[in-house]
Scaffold this motif. Structure first.
Motif, PDB file in Angstrom:
ATOM      1  N   LEU A 291       0.831  -1.215   0.000  1.00 21.69           N
ATOM      2  CA  LEU A 291       0.000   0.000   0.000  1.00 21.69           C
ATOM      3  C   LEU A 291       0.860   1.257   0.000  1.00 21.69           C
ATOM      4  O   LEU A 291       0.539   2.231  -0.685  1.00 21.69           O
ATOM      5  CB  LEU A 291      -0.937  -0.005   1.208  1.00 21.69           C
ATOM      6  N   ILE A 292       1.932   1.233   0.763  1.00 23.00           N
ATOM      7  CA  ILE A 292       2.848   2.376   0.798  1.00 23.00           C
ATOM      8  C   ILE A 292       3.471   2.593  -0.574  1.00 23.00           C
ATOM      9  O   ILE A 292       3.534   3.725  -1.068  1.00 23.00           O
ATOM     10  CB  ILE A 292       3.931   2.178   1.879  1.00 23.00           C
ATOM     11  N   LEU A 293       3.913   1.527  -1.213  1.00 29.32           N
ATOM     12  CA  LEU A 293       4.507   1.643  -2.549  1.00 29.32           C
ATOM     13  C   LEU A 293       3.507   2.176  -3.565  1.00 29.32           C
ATOM     14  O   LEU A 293       3.854   3.013  -4.413  1.00 29.32           O
ATOM     15  CB  LEU A 293       5.071   0.296  -3.000  1.00 29.32           C
ATOM     16  N   PHE A 294       2.273   1.728  -3.486  1.00 26.12           N
ATOM     17  CA  PHE A 294       1.233   2.241  -4.376  1.00 26.12           C
ATOM     18  C   PHE A 294       0.997   3.725  -4.130  1.00 26.12           C
ATOM     19  O   PHE A 294       0.899   4.519  -5.077  1.00 26.12           O
ATOM     20  CB  PHE A 294      -0.066   1.449  -4.202  1.00 26.12           C
ATOM     21  N   ALA A 295       0.904   4.112  -2.865  1.00 26.23           N
ATOM     22  CA  ALA A 295       0.679   5.524  -2.516  1.00 26.23           C
ATOM     23  C   ALA A 295       1.841   6.399  -2.975  1.00 26.23           C
ATOM     24  O   ALA A 295       1.627   7.506  -3.497  1.00 26.23           O
ATOM     25  CB  ALA A 295       0.457   5.664  -1.014  1.00 26.23           C
ATOM     26  N   VAL A 296       3.061   5.923  -2.810  1.00 26.83           N
ATOM     27  CA  VAL A 296       4.240   6.676  -3.246  1.00 26.83           C
ATOM     28  C   VAL A 296       4.236   6.831  -4.763  1.00 26.83           C
ATOM     29  O   VAL A 296       4.522   7.918  -5.289  1.00 26.83           O
ATOM     30  CB  VAL A 296       5.540   6.002  -2.758  1.00 26.83           C
ATOM     31  N   ALA A 297       3.906   5.782  -5.485  1.00 24.99           N
ATOM     32  CA  ALA A 297       3.858   5.856  -6.949  1.00 24.99           C
ATOM     33  C   ALA A 297       2.815   6.874  -7.413  1.00 24.99           C
ATOM     34  O   ALA A 297       3.083   7.684  -8.314  1.00 24.99           O
ATOM     35  CB  ALA A 297       3.567   4.484  -7.537  1.00 24.99           C
ATOM     36  N   LEU A 298       1.655   6.844  -6.795  1.00 28.04           N
ATOM     37  CA  LEU A 298       0.599   7.796  -7.138  1.00 28.04           C
ATOM     38  C   LEU A 298       1.016   9.219  -6.792  1.00 28.04           C
ATOM     39  O   LEU A 298       0.831  10.152  -7.594  1.00 28.04           O
ATOM     40  CB  LEU A 298      -0.696   7.412  -6.416  1.00 28.04           C
ATOM     41  N   TRP A 299       1.585   9.412  -5.604  1.00 28.63           N
ATOM     42  CA  TRP A 299       2.064  10.721  -5.154  1.00 28.63           C
ATOM     43  C   TRP A 299       3.113  11.262  -6.119  1.00 28.63           C
ATOM     44  O   TRP A 299       3.071  12.430  -6.515  1.00 28.63           O
ATOM     45  CB  TRP A 299       2.633  10.568  -3.739  1.00 28.63           C
ATOM     46  N   TRP A 300       4.073  10.419  -6.505  1.00 30.75           N
ATOM     47  CA  TRP A 300       5.153  10.807  -7.426  1.00 30.75           C
ATOM     48  C   TRP A 300       4.572  11.213  -8.783  1.00 30.75           C
ATOM     49  O   TRP A 300       4.963  12.226  -9.371  1.00 30.75           O
ATOM     50  CB  TRP A 300       6.117   9.651  -7.581  1.00 30.75           C
ATOM     51  N   LEU A 301       3.635  10.433  -9.284  1.00 32.21           N
ATOM     52  CA  LEU A 301       3.008  10.721 -10.570  1.00 32.21           C
ATOM     53  C   LEU A 301       2.271  12.058 -10.543  1.00 32.21           C
ATOM     54  O   LEU A 301       2.423  12.879 -11.451  1.00 32.21           O
ATOM     55  CB  LEU A 301       2.052   9.585 -10.948  1.00 32.21           C
TER      56      LEU A 301
END
Length: 114
Positions: free
Chosen positions: A80-90
């Motif tokens: 979940l953290i990795l998904f959130a970071v990817a979305l945040w970065w995008l």
């Protein structure tokens, strides 16, 4: 007219900022942040300085998030953290591109948020 007000300077810095952000969007964030670091001294004192700071902070905060997400992936929360970071970065990278295209500064380039 000073160098920083010239169309040639703005066009070149705008291109560097857009390229850095697009590289981050397509998965080459390391190359994008290297471009940002190379252009950092050229951007001082202009609206592009906020963009360069934003790109560099996005990269390093994203790396921190990836490390935390990877370290906790075995317990499930890391995914979940990795998904959130990817979305945040995008989202941050797209925001940078849009602001650069419109010649607008990033209002708070040192924020951890979007």
């Amino acid at each position: 007219m000073s160098y920083f007000e010239s169309d040639r300077y703005n066009s070149g810095m705008r291109m560097a900022v857009v390229v850095s952000n697009v590289l981050s969007i397509v998965g080459f964030g390391l190359i994008g942040v290297i471009v940002a670091y190379l252009k950092r001294s050229d951007a001082q004192g202009s609206l592009w300085e906020t963009h360069i700071t934003y790109i560099i902070r996005t990269f390093w905060l994203g790396v921190l998030g990836i490390i935390i997400g990877s370290a906790t992936a075995f317990i499930g929360i890391g995914v979940l953290i990795l998904f959130a970071v990817a979305l945040w970065w995008l989202i941050r990278s797209i925001k940078g591109v849009v602001k650069a295209i419109n010649y607008e500064p990033i209002h708070d380039p040192e924020t951890w948020l979007i």
